[in-house]
Design a protein around this motif. Sequence first.
Motif, PDB file in Angstrom:
ATOM      1  N   ASP A  68       0.724  -1.116  -0.079  1.00  0.00           N
ATOM      2  CA  ASP A  68      -0.022  -0.017  -0.047  1.00  0.00           C
ATOM      3  C   ASP A  68       0.933   1.155   0.105  1.00  0.00           C
ATOM      4  N   ILE A  69       1.923   1.103   0.675  1.00  0.00           N
ATOM      5  CA  ILE A  69       2.828   2.301   0.920  1.00  0.00           C
ATOM      6  C   ILE A  69       4.563   1.779   1.003  1.00  0.00           C
ATOM      7  N   VAL A  70       5.366   2.764   0.581  1.00  0.00           N
ATOM      8  CA  VAL A  70       6.695   2.400   0.483  1.00  0.00           C
ATOM      9  C   VAL A  70       7.319   3.589   1.348  1.00  0.00           C
ATOM     10  N   PHE A  71       7.894   3.253   2.439  1.00  0.00           N
ATOM     11  CA  PHE A  71       8.792   4.159   3.041  1.00  0.00           C
ATOM     12  C   PHE A  71      10.454   3.951   2.851  1.00  0.00           C
ATOM     13  N   ALA A  72      10.810   5.279   2.503  1.00  0.00           N
ATOM     14  CA  ALA A  72      12.263   5.227   2.062  1.00  0.00           C
ATOM     15  C   ALA A  72      13.090   6.127   2.938  1.00  0.00           C
ATOM     16  N   ASP A  73      13.787   5.616   3.585  1.00  0.00           N
ATOM     17  CA  ASP A  73      14.844   6.454   4.738  1.00  0.00           C
ATOM     18  C   ASP A  73      16.067   6.795   3.932  1.00  0.00           C
ATOM     19  N   GLU A  74      16.244   8.120   3.753  1.00  0.00           N
ATOM     20  CA  GLU A  74      17.454   8.523   2.949  1.00  0.00           C
ATOM     21  C   GLU A  74      18.040   7.322   1.787  1.00  0.00           C
TER      22      GLU A  74
END
Length: 265
Positions: free
Chosen positions: A179-185
């Motif tokens: 549903d959603i992708v979180f990308a940290d730096e």
Amino acid sequence: MTTTPTTTASSIEAPTMRPPAATATGLVKVYGRGDTEVRALDGASLVVPAGQLTAIMGPSGSGKSTLMQTMAGLDPVDQGSIRLGDTEVTTLSEKQRTLLRRERIGFVFQSFNLVPSLTARENITLPLRLAGRSADTAWFEELVTILGLGDRLTHRPTELSGGQQQRVAVARALVTRPDIVFADEPTGNLDSRHGQALLAFLQRAAGELGQTVVMVTHDPTAASYADRVVFLVDGRVVSDLAGPTVTTVLTRMAELEQPASRAGR
């Protein structure tokens, strides 16, 4: 480019035809007690439109990574509401949050987090195997083709360049159609050429594939690839910027870092 004015956190929403992918309301996250207490989030509110690339920026210590980690169900909050679609994340048990992350959320971290003993193909499909699901062959092949990994699927991480490893990590994040992708730096460990290629792909994933992506970054160039940038100061979302450019992002960051911008807080 015309920018939107600074607004209150409660009104920071971008128009969209689809329901929001995620909504955070009044998030409070406190670390430590007494003299060592740190309010990493202090009433942060954010609506994440579906099918867009949203960047999160702010001065050092503003709560960017904490906001991402709490919205992704990696860290509980002390107060507030987090909804992923129709699911209230804050009321879930740790086991339920683990299942939620496995089935509905993708992650791209600066450190890649690939399993050394697995091939690129095995690393990409690992979330599916953990969930007991079979790969959608057509979707897998599309991801591999778009990311240029077709001739690297039998290679292990040590046999891949940094850019190739990061592309494997991105494919792994997207293979479940989350549903959603979180990308940290996500470009932190990449050179400029590979970093720009990765950002272009995330932009394409949102624009052409309808994937929702939330990216934490300190880099104005990376933020310029987003549909929208939201800015944090002292644990609150205080401003947003649609259609960002490097210049408009730098200007907004300079405004936020001025002491006068925090008056009345």
